[in-house]
Scaffold this active site. Structure first.
Site, PDB file in Angstrom:
ATOM      1  NE  ARG A  55      -3.038  -0.285   2.939  1.00 15.20           N
ATOM      2  CZ  ARG A  55      -2.957   0.171   4.315  1.00 15.20           C
ATOM      3  NH1 ARG A  55      -2.690   1.350   4.752  1.00 15.20           N
ATOM      4  NH2 ARG A  55      -2.892  -0.970   5.164  1.00 15.20           N
ATOM      5  CE1 TYR A 108     -15.548  16.228 -13.242  1.00 16.81           C
ATOM      6  CE2 TYR A 108     -14.707  15.234 -11.172  1.00 16.81           C
ATOM      7  CZ  TYR A 108     -15.227  15.010 -12.530  1.00 16.81           C
ATOM      8  OH  TYR A 108     -15.460  13.972 -12.906  1.00 16.81           O
ATOM      9  CG  ASP A 180      -8.978  19.774 -10.466  1.00 12.29           C
ATOM     10  OD1 ASP A 180      -8.313  19.985 -11.279  1.00 12.29           O
ATOM     11  OD2 ASP A 180     -10.313  19.454 -10.492  1.00 12.29           O
ATOM     12  CE  LYS A 205     -10.993  14.337 -16.836  1.00 12.32           C
ATOM     13  NZ  LYS A 205     -11.134  13.110 -16.163  1.00 12.32           N
TER      14      LYS A 205
HETATM   15  C1  LIG Z   1     -11.249  19.351 -13.561  1.00 14.86           C
HETATM   16  C2  LIG Z   1     -11.435  18.101 -13.247  1.00 14.86           C
HETATM   17  N1  LIG Z   1     -11.095  17.458 -11.951  1.00 14.86           N
HETATM   18  C3  LIG Z   1     -11.153  16.256 -11.736  1.00 14.86           C
HETATM   19  C4  LIG Z   1     -11.763  15.222 -12.507  1.00 14.86           C
HETATM   20  C5  LIG Z   1     -12.092  13.823 -11.716  1.00 14.86           C
HETATM   21  O1  LIG Z   1     -11.355  12.995 -12.708  1.00 14.86           O
HETATM   22  P1  LIG Z   1     -11.454  11.303 -12.514  1.00 14.86           P
HETATM   23  O2  LIG Z   1     -12.570  11.219 -13.686  1.00 14.86           O
HETATM   24  O3  LIG Z   1     -10.239  10.842 -12.962  1.00 14.86           O
HETATM   25  O4  LIG Z   1     -11.965  10.931 -11.205  1.00 14.86           O
HETATM   26  C6  LIG Z   1     -12.111  15.620 -13.727  1.00 14.86           C
HETATM   27  C7  LIG Z   1     -12.792  14.578 -14.581  1.00 14.86           C
HETATM   28  O5  LIG Z   1     -13.673  14.965 -15.661  1.00 14.86           O
HETATM   29  C8  LIG Z   1     -12.155  16.747 -14.276  1.00 14.86           C
HETATM   30  O6  LIG Z   1     -12.307  17.397 -15.351  1.00 14.86           O
END
Ligand SMILES: Cc1ncc(COP(=O)(O)O)c(C=O)c1O
Length: 389
Positions: A55, A108, A180, A205
């Site tokens: 882990r 998000y 973020d 992404k």
């Molecule tokens: C700006 C942003 N933050 C976080 C996430 C979350 O990522 P995950 O899909 O890997 O949980 C996304 C996903 O679309 C996103 O667009």
């Protein structure tokens, strides 16, 4: 060293790669020790790239963590099974009952939901703020405000925040700043250089880049790394070595992919800018995008993700556009090699501090296809849209 070179050379210590270019995929739950002394050494150094327990990670994870720590100019990188987990677990690692947090209004959607549905039950209160609030953030800070959370550019509406102003004020009030950075991805934007304490990304992404792995990362500065690492460990966060391997492989080509995404997206956005049905473009590199001046000041480039707003809209027109697209598939998780489209009649239900009184918002992810094919697809789509107005 230039940043393209750093991305190629990072995470390639000999003990991770054993004489080849990429790290070995080392799978482990149990780590075995030959002696009490070995075990004690592992216990003492377990937070420091020493095998201790599955882990805590294996050499594959350590290689990826090294590379992402360098990408974001931080002190260390914690790994999570997806971007949403990286966001929620990073917040959880730093709040306690009775705290208050400030969350950007264009966060998000699952980040908002986490605040409204989970933090609220832990007696952690959230206040949403306008992404363009700037120095006005000070008025929202209370004695118990612990975290200022940013997302820049924000989801869907793409406003870019004045990060240095916000971090300066937050730090004067002993707050912690998280951002973020999925859009800025560490290549075109390095939040820790602008005073942010923890930069979080959905590595799902652009880092992974091929739409085939879910992964989250959070990189902390020196001051917050110990707490982030230990609390993420206590919360049980870990990822598979195969995913760490694929993400590191994706990272190596991220700069060249980004260059092509950026070039294609700017061409498409310029074409849309002149289209009679389009009200304005929400691409940080365009003047019509709120906060464009902060993008110009703080970012070194853009990528394939942007939105645009329609002058007139209704659901039938949106459905006609989306249903007939050929190259633009409908899908949410952007950052892969392929083009995507999503559309909403309004985003008002996702905004409580600012609201949305404009037309339908269409979000595109511009992939690596030939630009003429993409423009033709959009042209036909907008003709279908117009026919339903
Ligand atoms: C700006 C942003 N933050 C976080 C996430 C979350 O990522 P995950 O899909 O890997 O949980 C996304 C996903 O679309 C996103 O667009």
């Amino acid at each position: 060293m230039k940043k393209e070179t750093q991305i190629i050379s990072s995470g390639r210590k000999k003990e991770f790669t054993h004489g080849v270019v990429n790290p070995v995929v080392q799978r482990a739950s149990t780590v075995v020790f030959e002696s009490v002394a070995d075990m004690q050494h592992a216990v003492k150094n377990r937070a420091n790239e020493t095998l201790f327990y599955g882990r805590r990670g294996t050499t594959t994870h350590f290689a990826f963590q090294d590379a992402i720590t360098q990408l974001e100019n931080g002190a260390g990188c914690a790994l999570y099974p997806c971007g949403a987990a990286a966001i929620t677990q990073t917040i959880l690692a730093f709040v306690k009952a009775g705290d208050h947090i400030l969350m950007v209004d264009n966060a998000y959607e699952p980040t908002r939901d986490f605040c409204d549905k989970i933090l609220v039950n832990m007696n952690v209160e959230t206040t949403y703020y306008d992404p363009l609030i700037g120095a006005g953030i000070e008025d929202l800070i209370r004695d118990n405000t612990r975290i200022l959370f940013l997302e820049s550019p924000g989801s869907l509406t793409m406003e870019v925040q004045d990060v240095p102003t916000l971090t300066n004020i937050a730090h004067q009030h002993n707050m912690l700043v998280m951002l973020d950075n999925t859009w800025g991805n560490g290549f075109h934007y390095k939040p820790l250089d602008f005073g942010v304490d923890i930069s979080i990304q959905a590595a799902t992404k652009y880092i992974v880049g091929h739409s085939d792995v879910m992964l989250g990362v959070a990189v902390a500065n020196e001051k917050h790394w110990d707490q982030l690492r230990e609390n993420s460990y206590l919360l049980g966060q870990c990822i598979s070595p195969d995913d760490a391997y694929l993400a590191l492989r994706g990272l190596r080509t991220m700069p060249v992919r980004l260059k092509q995404h950026e070039e294609n997206a700017i061409k498409v956005a310029k074409w849309l800018e002149n289209h009679p049905l389009v009200d304005h473009i929400r691409h940080p590199a365009f003047e019509s995008c709120p906060g464009h001046e902060f993008f110009k000041r703080d970012f070194s480039g853009s990528n394939g993700l942007f939105s645009f707003v329609m002058k007139q809209s209704n659901q039938n027109a949106i459905t006609a556009l989306l249903d007939g697209m050929h190259h633009f598939k409908m899908g949410f998780s952007w950052g892969g090699f392929e083009s995507l489209i999503t559309a909403s009649l309004s985003v008002n239900h996702l905004r409580t501090a600012t609201g949305w009184d404009k037309g339908a918002l269409i979000r595109l992810h511009i992939g690596l296809e030939d630009i003429d094919d993409l423009l033709e697809d959009l042209e036909l789509g907008l003709t279908r849209y117009q026919a339903k107005l």
